[in-house]
Design an enzyme around this catalytic site. Structure first.
Site, PDB file in Angstrom:
ATOM      1  N   HIS A   1      63.154   6.829  55.357  1.00 18.45           N
ATOM      2  CA  HIS A   1      62.375   7.164  56.557  1.00 18.45           C
ATOM      3  C   HIS A   1      63.188   7.972  57.571  1.00 18.45           C
ATOM      4  O   HIS A   1      62.627   8.554  58.502  1.00 18.45           O
ATOM      5  CB  HIS A   1      61.833   5.896  57.215  1.00 18.45           C
ATOM      6  CG  HIS A   1      60.459   6.070  57.795  1.00 18.45           C
ATOM      7  ND1 HIS A   1      60.081   7.215  58.468  1.00 18.45           N
ATOM      8  CD2 HIS A   1      59.368   5.261  57.777  1.00 18.45           C
ATOM      9  CE1 HIS A   1      58.825   7.098  58.865  1.00 18.45           C
ATOM     10  NE2 HIS A   1      58.362   5.921  58.457  1.00 18.45           N
TER      11      HIS A   1
ATOM     12  N   ASP B   1      59.182  11.615  56.682  1.00 20.05           N
ATOM     13  CA  ASP B   1      58.117  10.870  57.345  1.00 20.05           C
ATOM     14  C   ASP B   1      57.006  10.559  56.355  1.00 20.05           C
ATOM     15  O   ASP B   1      56.874  11.194  55.302  1.00 20.05           O
ATOM     16  CB  ASP B   1      57.552  11.661  58.519  1.00 20.05           C
ATOM     17  CG  ASP B   1      58.561  11.794  59.653  1.00 20.05           C
ATOM     18  OD1 ASP B   1      59.402  10.877  59.802  1.00 20.05           O
ATOM     19  OD2 ASP B   1      58.519  12.806  60.370  1.00 20.05           O
TER      20      ASP B   1
END
Length: 550
Positions: free
Chosen positions: A523, A527
């Protein structure tokens, strides 16, 4: 981020090297695997390749200059990067050494005494005796395990003979002798692990007594001389080998007697390089072969005479008495320890999240069938997955990235790592520029690398540089799973098996073929929307394979 490249140890006795020639100059781009320089050791002039990619920012040892092993050879990093801190750090280290060497006159006298004592110690080694230490066979190797000895104590050794097979953190590699003579002593037994530079063996004239040579390669008689001087106690050598316990069973287990086999009690199969090559070519499982060589080692004639189904080479299972608890301890291989270290680091440092998608594989099945009907053509669903993923990465370069504390690095090239299961765990050979390869080229390369991986013949450079990884367990009937990211990649794709089941098409329930894909993402760099968009593009390629040829 800039990295220091040190003077490598290119032979077991090398203490310093001379840069014969630089093949790259400051400002040049360097790719992983490029030859940086030609370095003259105490035995030969050898090419030294780079394990990093970037710009050559600084050369620390000029052509014709000599420098000790592990001193700063050069610095590679990003173009225009400030490396003054690295240079200052190297300078500070040098200054500290100068300060230490310019202490009081008493300190200098102590050093002279130590040097004299060291000279006396070296003179205690018998004439012609050579100490062989555990070599550094890869850039990340810190310790090695002796998988097998090809010579035994008392054997004659010629320069260039293969002494042993050594298991590093990346592969099992043959180690050849740089000396001729008699193998007088083996310091690390088969299955044992020791640090780089630990005493591996001693070679010298036949009949030489080396019983008083300690594990640090010095004569034990020198210790007696030092006691008379009442010198400070020497700390234990860092190269002291640490033994790994072989596989063992508690005595409660009732076992059958069996013939000597080529499998050691650590689960390794010992075979000559020629026998391994012949077995690979013939598709023979070495664990089923009875070895007739020394200590049950498999040799050429064992492969030539092997008939499947008739071997007694496989060890017989031990009977366990009812109601008795039994445990088996198995030594962790270098590969298993490295896998544990790297996967733990990835799982605990990279914030993983997972995206799943189900593919309609009807068109892919039809396309593969049509492709494989062409002459001399053979592709698998795995080849199609790799090709589709590589092309999707071209359209979504944010997934083709890696995280550093300073910045996010986006690779313009696409190197796909393909996870391969081996006896000791998992290896990830790399397909360079996978987006530029055809499915047939991908298939041929994957097969080549998989065979090398299972025979522990992969070279370190064949497992480095991946920008994205694929793990496929579909051949084992696994429908869906998640994988741990293969750092420094930002994502890994998990591929399940094709399942036939009822699906809805055009408002009708029909029999369809589906396959589930799970994408694990870091992450910090990828995204959720970015990962989802990548999977949508991948889905389009897989469900309409013809577009991969447009």
């Amino acid at each position: 981020m800039a990295e220091i490249v040190n003077m490598p140890r290119l032979s077991d006795t090398m203490e310093e090297g001379v840069v014969a020639a630089w093949l790259k100059q400051v400002g040049d781009q360097v790719e992983e695997g490029d030859i940086l320089a030609e370095i003259e050791t105490d035995k030969a002039t050898m090419e030294f390749e780079s394990f990093q990619s970037g710009t050559l920012l600084h050369i620390g040892v000029q052509e014709g200059e000599t420098a000790p092993v592990d001193s700063l050879l050069c610095i590679i990093g990003e173009e225009g990067e400030d490396i003054q801190a690295l240079l200052d750090g190297a300078g500070d280290s040098s200054n500290t050494e100068n300060e230490d060497s310019s202490n009081t006159q008493d300190s200098n006298e102590d050093k002279n005494d130590e040097a004299s004592s060291s000279t006396d110690d070296s003179n205690d080694l018998p004439d012609g005796v050579e100490i062989i230490t555990m070599p550094r066979l890869s850039d990340t190797m810190e310790e090695g395990t002796v998988a097998s000895w090809l010579k035994k104590e008392g054997d004659q050794v010629e320069e260039g003979d293969i002494l042993a097979e050594i298991e590093t953190d990346k592969a099992t590699m043959e180690f050849e002798s740089f000396h001729s003579g008699t193998l007088l002593k083996i310091g690390i037994q088969e299955g044992e692990t020791a640090a780089v530079d630990a005493l591996l063996a001693i070679i010298g004239p036949e009949g030489t007594d080396v019983s008083n040579v300690s594990l640090d390669g010095t004569s034990n008689s020198s210790t007696k001389k030092e006691k008379k001087k009442e010198a400070p106690a020497k700390e234990e050598p860092k190269s002291q080998p640490k033994k790994q316990e072989p596989k063992k069973e508690e005595t409660k287990t009732v076992s059958n007697s069996s013939n000597s086999t080529s499998s050691s009690n650590t689960g390794r199969v010992f075979a000559s390089p020629l026998a391994k090559k012949m077995a690979q070519d013939k598709g023979i499982d070495l664990s089923q072969v009875q070895g007739s060589g020394e200590n049950g080692r498999i040799i050429k004639k064992d492969i030539e005479s092997f008939t499947p189904g008739t071997s007694t080479g496989a060890s017989q299972p031990a009977f366990q008495a009812v109601g008795e608890e039994t445990f088996v301890e198995m030594a962790n291989s270098q590969m298993r320890k490295t896998i544990a270290k790297r996967l733990s680091q990835s799982k605990f440092t990279a914030p993983h999240y997972y995206l799943g998608i189900e593919l309609d594989m009807d068109n892919a099945i039809a396309s593969r069938k049509a492709i494989n009907e062409l002459p001399d053509t053979k592709v698998s669903f795995n080849d199609m997955v790799i090709k589709a993923a590589a092309m999707a990465l071209r359209k979504h370069p944010q997934v083709n990235t890696q995280w550093t504390d300073k910045n996010t690095i986006q690779a313009k090239h696409i190197h796909v790592g393909v996870a391969v299961a081996v006896d000791d765990g998992l290896l990830v050979p790399v397909l360079p520029f996978a987006d530029q390869m055809s499915m047939q080229q991908i298939g041929a390369k994957v097969k080549e690398l998989a065979v090398k991986a299972r025979n522990k013949k992969l070279q370190p450079k064949e497992m480095e540089g991946s920008t994205f990884t694929i793990s496929n367990l579909g051949m084992f009937g696994i429908t869906e799973f998640t994988s741990i990211i293969n750092q420094p990649n930002s994502a890994i794709m998990s591929v399940g098996t094709i399942v036939q089941k009822p699906v809805v098409k055009n408002g009708q329930i029909v029999v369809g073929n589906t396959m589930k894909i799970t994408l694990a993402c870091d992450h910090r760099t990828v995204d959720g929307a970015t990962g989802a968009a990548f999977l949508q593009t991948f889905k389009q390629y897989m469900e309409n394979p013809i577009v991969m040829y447009v």
